[in-house]
Motif scaffolding. Structure first.
Motif, PDB file in Angstrom:
ATOM      1  N   VAL A 129       0.852  -1.188   0.000  1.00  0.00           N
ATOM      2  CA  VAL A 129       0.000   0.000   0.000  1.00  0.00           C
ATOM      3  C   VAL A 129       0.888   1.239   0.000  1.00  0.00           C
ATOM      4  O   VAL A 129       1.889   1.305   0.720  1.00  0.00           O
ATOM      5  CB  VAL A 129      -0.932   0.022   1.233  1.00  0.00           C
ATOM      6  N   ALA A 130       0.513   2.228  -0.809  1.00  0.00           N
ATOM      7  CA  ALA A 130       1.188   3.523  -0.821  1.00  0.00           C
ATOM      8  C   ALA A 130       0.218   4.593  -0.335  1.00  0.00           C
ATOM      9  O   ALA A 130      -1.007   4.404  -0.350  1.00  0.00           O
ATOM     10  CB  ALA A 130       1.706   3.857  -2.213  1.00  0.00           C
ATOM     11  N   ARG A 131       0.778   5.709   0.075  1.00  0.00           N
ATOM     12  CA  ARG A 131      -0.030   6.802   0.622  1.00  0.00           C
ATOM     13  C   ARG A 131       0.431   8.117   0.007  1.00  0.00           C
ATOM     14  O   ARG A 131       1.614   8.445   0.042  1.00  0.00           O
ATOM     15  CB  ARG A 131       0.138   6.831   2.142  1.00  0.00           C
ATOM     16  N   PHE A 132      -0.519   8.859  -0.561  1.00  0.00           N
ATOM     17  CA  PHE A 132      -0.206  10.173  -1.125  1.00  0.00           C
ATOM     18  C   PHE A 132      -0.544  11.218  -0.074  1.00  0.00           C
ATOM     19  O   PHE A 132      -1.706  11.446   0.251  1.00  0.00           O
ATOM     20  CB  PHE A 132      -1.006  10.415  -2.406  1.00  0.00           C
ATOM     21  N   HIS A 133       0.516  11.853   0.454  1.00  0.00           N
ATOM     22  CA  HIS A 133       0.360  12.794   1.567  1.00  0.00           C
ATOM     23  C   HIS A 133       1.288  13.982   1.336  1.00  0.00           C
ATOM     24  O   HIS A 133       2.486  13.806   1.106  1.00  0.00           O
ATOM     25  CB  HIS A 133       0.700  12.093   2.887  1.00  0.00           C
ATOM     26  N   ASP A 134       0.722  15.201   1.368  1.00  0.00           N
ATOM     27  CA  ASP A 134       1.509  16.432   1.192  1.00  0.00           C
ATOM     28  C   ASP A 134       2.330  16.394  -0.091  1.00  0.00           C
ATOM     29  O   ASP A 134       3.514  16.760  -0.112  1.00  0.00           O
ATOM     30  CB  ASP A 134       2.432  16.672   2.396  1.00  0.00           C
ATOM     31  N   GLY A 135       1.699  15.927  -1.163  1.00  0.00           N
ATOM     32  CA  GLY A 135       2.377  15.932  -2.452  1.00  0.00           C
ATOM     33  C   GLY A 135       3.384  14.840  -2.655  1.00  0.00           C
ATOM     34  O   GLY A 135       4.103  14.836  -3.658  1.00  0.00           O
ATOM     35  N   GLN A 136       3.462  13.874  -1.738  1.00  0.00           N
ATOM     36  CA  GLN A 136       4.439  12.794  -1.831  1.00  0.00           C
ATOM     37  C   GLN A 136       3.711  11.448  -1.840  1.00  0.00           C
ATOM     38  O   GLN A 136       2.834  11.209  -1.002  1.00  0.00           O
ATOM     39  CB  GLN A 136       5.399  12.838  -0.636  1.00  0.00           C
ATOM     40  N   LEU A 137       4.073  10.609  -2.770  1.00  0.00           N
ATOM     41  CA  LEU A 137       3.563   9.244  -2.793  1.00  0.00           C
ATOM     42  C   LEU A 137       4.625   8.346  -2.155  1.00  0.00           C
ATOM     43  O   LEU A 137       5.697   8.121  -2.730  1.00  0.00           O
ATOM     44  CB  LEU A 137       3.270   8.807  -4.229  1.00  0.00           C
ATOM     45  N   VAL A 138       4.325   7.835  -0.962  1.00  0.00           N
ATOM     46  CA  VAL A 138       5.312   7.084  -0.193  1.00  0.00           C
ATOM     47  C   VAL A 138       4.730   5.725   0.188  1.00  0.00           C
ATOM     48  O   VAL A 138       3.509   5.527   0.243  1.00  0.00           O
ATOM     49  CB  VAL A 138       5.725   7.857   1.077  1.00  0.00           C
ATOM     50  N   ASP A 139       5.618   4.811   0.478  1.00  0.00           N
ATOM     51  CA  ASP A 139       5.226   3.477   0.900  1.00  0.00           C
ATOM     52  C   ASP A 139       4.640   3.547   2.316  1.00  0.00           C
ATOM     53  O   ASP A 139       5.233   4.122   3.232  1.00  0.00           O
ATOM     54  CB  ASP A 139       6.452   2.563   0.878  1.00  0.00           C
ATOM     55  N   ALA A 140       3.444   2.968   2.501  1.00  0.00           N
ATOM     56  CA  ALA A 140       2.812   2.956   3.822  1.00  0.00           C
ATOM     57  C   ALA A 140       3.372   1.857   4.718  1.00  0.00           C
ATOM     58  O   ALA A 140       2.963   1.755   5.889  1.00  0.00           O
ATOM     59  CB  ALA A 140       1.300   2.779   3.678  1.00  0.00           C
ATOM     60  N   ARG A 141       4.255   1.027   4.194  1.00  0.00           N
ATOM     61  CA  ARG A 141       4.958  -0.006   4.963  1.00  0.00           C
ATOM     62  C   ARG A 141       3.986  -0.961   5.657  1.00  0.00           C
ATOM     63  O   ARG A 141       4.096  -1.254   6.852  1.00  0.00           O
ATOM     64  CB  ARG A 141       5.916   0.618   5.976  1.00  0.00           C
ATOM     65  N   MET A 142       3.031  -1.444   4.873  1.00  0.00           N
ATOM     66  CA  MET A 142       2.133  -2.467   5.398  1.00  0.00           C
ATOM     67  C   MET A 142       2.912  -3.773   5.562  1.00  0.00           C
ATOM     68  O   MET A 142       3.617  -4.209   4.647  1.00  0.00           O
ATOM     69  CB  MET A 142       0.951  -2.680   4.449  1.00  0.00           C
ATOM     70  N   PRO A 143       2.792  -4.421   6.707  1.00  0.00           N
ATOM     71  CA  PRO A 143       3.552  -5.667   6.903  1.00  0.00           C
ATOM     72  C   PRO A 143       2.996  -6.790   6.023  1.00  0.00           C
ATOM     73  O   PRO A 143       1.805  -6.830   5.710  1.00  0.00           O
ATOM     74  CB  PRO A 143       3.351  -5.975   8.389  1.00  0.00           C
ATOM     75  N   ARG A 144       3.863  -7.653   5.643  1.00  0.00           N
ATOM     76  CA  ARG A 144       3.520  -8.856   4.864  1.00  0.00           C
ATOM     77  C   ARG A 144       2.595  -8.515   3.695  1.00  0.00           C
ATOM     78  O   ARG A 144       1.445  -8.932   3.639  1.00  0.00           O
ATOM     79  CB  ARG A 144       2.862  -9.909   5.755  1.00  0.00           C
ATOM     80  N   PRO A 145       3.074  -7.700   2.737  1.00  0.00           N
ATOM     81  CA  PRO A 145       2.208  -7.329   1.601  1.00  0.00           C
ATOM     82  C   PRO A 145       1.695  -8.562   0.880  1.00  0.00           C
ATOM     83  O   PRO A 145       2.399  -9.565   0.724  1.00  0.00           O
ATOM     84  CB  PRO A 145       3.138  -6.517   0.705  1.00  0.00           C
TER      85      PRO A 145
END
Length: 1008
Positions: A129-145
């Motif tokens: 899962v990724a998260r778009f926050h404050d103009g940045q698309l970053v990895d949400a670091r969900m365990p065991r994708p």
């Protein structure tokens, strides 16, 4: 301070993609995407109330769209196999992970826009899962994708739930307050793959698994199985009443009510619906894997009367203009638009303001004819049949026609007159009466007046009327010189006939209108109204009875030009159709404008953005009609249209403006509220957009640059502004926009730009440059002054040489000759012993001649150049030679270091001082005369002061005796050498003469 981002960007690669394009290419891309919306095929009957638009792959849309969402800023987000995109209605902008090295593309399987403003992005291929926050698309670091994220939802506490597909344990994950939590079979769920999540209005969490439906009510510790035996990939949704609906291979049905005609619907696809969605009107939409999109009208409720003929279920597929039958994503945005993501593009459905009437065939080979009877029915004729539309009913076919309809108009209190090629029919419902028609004539409109006479304009054949069953022709030549071309009924019941040529003469039982003599510029529309009979042409609209100049000009009201039909409703609306499209305005506003009221009246224009699918037809007769039920009907070249009320609801959502990219020179910058640009920037290009998705082509923008130009620009559709001629300073760019219905942004979007000074623009540099310029000018001044002084010296020396030459020649010639004559006359006088009187006279003459010689010698001595020796010595000599009285004390002194003087200045100084001393000796009656020479560094000052009788009132212009000039001559001599000359004194208090000569003029250069 903002720094220019490296290329490619680390903020979002989507922004980089936009600003990386040349601006010209960006504009062309925007136009191509907008213009490239596919021309939709005719919609099915059940969906005629919608305007359909499509973006295909060829026009920039992503393919294989899996999910659609909308964040709070207004952007539409699209997740597809090609990646993540955000869409403003014009441009598809790709967005990639921030700060990550280039790698395989993102495969987006699901999206969710959280209440916090963040966008949660579910990915496939085990990327989590990724998260778009404050103009940045970053990895949400969900365990065991998991292999794929099938769905994402948000609970009441703001927790984000993730359906992790491809596994039967640890199927759910929840992110809340920075912590991930996993749920599996221990939470009551069966060991099956999760396909969909849903949070109901009552807080219940629903989970759709491979063959099971489970739920967890608020307060429950575990999930409970509700239903089993579902087919894989079932879909679930909830209606406005809180009822839960599910769709699978068994059909689309309500879980809370028994199966019935309004609660169970067989599905055309054996797999079931891919996504279910209840729209704002309560209708149920479902995408399918291979059958396009279905709409179920009012599920669980009774059908509206007007929808019963079309049925409850309507489908939209490739044959109806959908980009692909393989549809999966389904979403309704905050403006009420329905978005469909398919395998081959993106589709939009939004309520249309007008809709095609399917009960009357489209694309008639000849023009349509229409008339509203006085009993409330509307009749429409095409090339093959006549249709009647009773109030509140659908069109019904009344009769077939052997030839195309030529004209149609109201008949008395009921029914209509229908003109065919060889006969005239009087139709009242199913009752039809046949009348003869003038032989060889063609009807160009018709009208029945209050007296019951039926008028038929026949162009070249002339004007006919039917009275008491007998046709008559208006008496004029054949073919007709007046060319009657259209007819209408005025509000007083009279027939009004439009003539293309001159109007007939004499008393007329009808109203004659000359098409070529109207102020509207050639009559195209003859328009009955409550305000009287109106005409419209290329210059606008006017009342036939209006005074000259009373015109709704096309300059103020562009829609008023070339209007071909007009009708008014009992509730005070005026509807018109013309080249601009369909127009709606208040009848009172139009009446005021026709009387010459100031300004443009508010009007709603309905064109091809709103469901209009053909241009107005240019034909005689009514083009707009109002039925007894209030429905408004329009004729176009291709269809019969009517007003669709849901599409008339104005869009009251003001569009936010978003800055997309900023470019200064060759540098590109990510958008930021406060941006510092490179020093020396003079031109900045700003790209922006407005997030109004309904009709982006109607969005208008205004901008102003506070600090340079405080006035707002004129509204325009350009999504880019060029700021030129900028100087160092701080500027604030403000942007506002209006949506498709003219609602402007409540607050402007602000972008602060700071441009630092370059070294050459700094205050220190300017001061240094100014000082250097002044120094340079001063240097030039000194050079010029030296040149002038050099010229003065040369001229002074030349004058001195000339004076010496003159003195020498006069001494050698005139004075010596006179001296010789004196000696000879003296010898003669010496021999005149016998004549004492003559001798005495001769002696006196010789004494006088001797005095003249002495005076001449003195004057010649004045012409000779004085050696530039000691000034004090020369001043003492002068004072000694002048005729001072025996009781007068004359003193000469100096201060400062004595310096050698310029010859020309030396001569003038002596002349001026000599004159001052001469005046003191002859006129001052002084007992003391002081002469002071002050050798200063900046100037040489000579002062002659006495304690005599003072300066008489007329002394400034006097001339001394014996040829000595007065004060005027002294002042002129001072001016010649650039000296300051002052005379001070009062009667009885002595006189002071002061001479100040600049050092550069007075002093000679010292030898090196």
């Amino acid at each position: 301070m903002q720094r220019p981002l490296p290329t490619p960007f680390t903020l979002t690669a989507g922004v980089a993609a936009v600003v990386g394009l040349s601006w010209c290419r960006l504009v062309l891309l925007c136009l191509a995407v907008w213009a490239g919306q596919a021309l939709s095929a005719p919609l099915p009957a059940g969906l005629l109330g919608f305007k359909h638009e499509a973006w295909s792959i060829e026009r920039g849309a992503p393919s294989r769209i899996n999910s659609i969402s909308q964040t709070q800023d207004g952007f539409l987000w699209i997740g597809s196999v090609e990646g993540l995109f955000r869409f403003d209605g014009v441009v598809f902008e790709p967005v990639r992970p921030s700060g990550a090295p280039a790698g395989p593309r993102l495969v987006v399987s699901s999206l969710w826009a959280a209440r916090s403003g963040d966008l949660w992005v579910g990915l496939a291929r085990g990327r989590g899962v990724a998260r778009f926050h404050d103009g940045q698309l970053v990895d949400a670091r969900m365990p065991r994708p998991s292999r794929e994220v099938n769905d994402i939802r948000e609970d009441a506490e703001g927790g984000i739930w993730v359906a992790r597909g491809g596994r039967s344990e640890g199927m759910l994950a929840r992110f809340h307050q920075g912590v991930w939590q996993e749920f599996g079979t221990e939470s009551g769920l069966p060991a099956q793959q999760v396909w969909q999540l849903h949070f109901a209005r009552d807080g219940t969490m629903w989970v759709v698994l491979s063959s099971t439906l489970a739920r967890r009510r608020p307060g429950d510790a575990a999930f409970q199985v509700v239903a089993q035996g579902l087919s894989p990939r079932a879909s679930l949704s909830e209606d406005a009443q809180g009822q839960v609906w599910i769709s699978d291979s068994q059909g689309t049905r309500s879980l809370d009510r028994p199966a019935g005609t309004d609660t169970f619907f067989a599905h055309p696809n054996p797999v079931g619906g891919a996504r279910l969605l209840f729209d704002a009107q309560g209708d149920l939409w479902t995408t399918t894997w291979n059958s396009g999109v279905l709409r179920i009208l009012a599920p669980g409720r009774a059908l509206p009367a007007e929808a019963r003929s079309a049925g409850r279920v309507a489908s939209l597929g490739v044959g109806d203009g959908l980009s692909s039958d393989q549809a999966r994503a389904l979403f309704q945005d905050r403006e009420g638009n329905l978005w469909i993501g398919t395998e081959l593009g993106l589709d939009l459905l939004r309520p249309a303001a007008v809709r095609v009437e399917p009960g009357v065939p489209g694309n008639s080979p000849t023009s349509y004819r229409m008339a509203a009877s006085r009993d409330g029915a509307v009749y429409v004729a095409d090339a093959q049949a006549l249709y009647a539309i009773a109030p509140g009913r659908d069109p019904s076919r009344v009769l077939g026609l052997g030839s195309p309809a030529e004209a149609l108009c109201a008949s008395g209190d009921r029914g209509v007159w229908l003109f065919l090629a060889d006969r005239v029919l009087q139709v009242d419902g199913s009752a039809v009466t046949t009348h003869a028609k003038p032989a060889g004539s063609t009807a160009y409109g018709c009208v029945e007046d209050a007296a019951g006479r039926l008028w038929m304009p026949g162009l070249e054949q002339g004007l006919y009327w039917l009275a008491r069953g007998r046709w008559q022709r208006w008496p004029e030549a054949a073919p007709s010189p007046s060319l009657p071309a259209n007819a209408a009924r005025d509000r007083d019941g009279r027939a009004a006939v439009l003539f293309r040529a001159g109007i007939p003469e004499g008393a007329l039982p009808f109203r004659a209108i000359a098409a070529a003599e109207s102020a509207v510029g050639g009559v195209e529309g003859l328009l009955p109204s409550e305000a009287g009979l109106l005409v419209s042409g290329s210059r606008g609209m006017a009342a036939v009875d209006a005074p000259a100049g009373a015109l709704m000009s096309d300059q103020t009201h562009p829609w008023a030009a070339s209007v071909n039909g007009l009708a008014q409703t009992p509730d005070g609306d005026t509807w018109a159709i013309g080249d601009a499209g369909i127009v709606r305005l208040r009848s009172s506003d139009m009446a005021q404008a026709l009387r010459g009221g100031p300004g443009a009246v508010p009007a709603r224009i309905i064109d091809f953005h709103d469901g209009l699918n053909s241009f107005v037809q240019k034909a005689p007769g009514a083009q707009v009609a109002v039925g007894g039920d209030g429905r408004v009907w329009f004729l176009t070249r291709g269809n019969l249209l009517r007003v669709h009320a849901p599409g008339l609801v104005p869009n009251r959502l003001p569009p936010p403006v978003v800055v997309r990219a900023i470019q200064a020179g060759d540098q590109r910058f990510a958008p930021a509220p406060d941006l510092e640009l490179p020093a020396g920037t003079t031109t900045v290009r700003v790209a922006f957009t407005a997030l109004s998705l309904s009709v982006p082509g109607r969005v208008k923008f205004r901008h102003r640059l506070v600090g340079l130009r405080d006035a707002w620009s004129e509204p325009g559709g350009e999504r880019e502004v060029l700021l030129a001629d900028l100087r160092p300073g701080r500027y604030r760019l403000e942007l506002i926009a209006c949506n498709n219905d003219g609602v402007w942004s409540e607050r402007p979007t602000q972008l602060t730009l700071t441009i630092p000074e370059t070294f050459t623009q700094s205050t220190g540099f300017k001061v240094a440059a100014a000082a250097l310029s002044l120094l340079l000018l001063y240097g030039l001044y000194l050079v010029r002054l030296r040149h002038i002084l050099s010229g003065l010296r040369e001229r002074g020396e030349e004058r001195s040489r000339e004076r010496e030459r003159i003195a020498r020649e006069m001494h050698d010639t005139l004075l010596q000759s006179v001296q010789g004559l004196i000696l000879r006359f003296q010898s003669v006088a010496d021999r005149l012993h016998g004549d004492p009187q003559t001798r005495e006279a001769m002696t006196q003459a010789l004494d006088r001649a001797e005095a003249v010689v002495v005076e001449g010698r003195d004057r010649l001595q004045g012409l000779r150049r004085v050696e530039t020796g000691d000034l004090e010595v020369e001043l003492r000599r002068l004072s000694a030679e002048l005729p001072f009285g025996e009781g007068t004390r004359v003193s000469v002194s100096s201060t400062g270091q004595a310096r050698r003087l310029q010859p020309c200045a030396f001569d003038e100084i002596l002349c001026i001082v000599s004159e001052a001393l001469f005046n003191a000796a002859r006129h001052a009656q002084a007992s003391e005369v002081d002469v002071l020479a002050d050798y200063g560094g900046q100037s040489l000052q000579i002062v002659v002061r006495d304690n005599g009788v003072g300066l008489p009132a007329a002394g400034a212009g006097a001339v001394s005796p014996e040829g000595h000039f007065g004060l005027l001559g002294m002042r002129e001599r001072a001016q010649r050498i650039g000296a300051q000359f002052r005379v001070e004194g009062q009667a009885g208090q002595g006189t002071r003469v002061a001479l100040r000569i600049p050092a550069s003029v007075a002093y000679a250069r010292e030898p090196v």
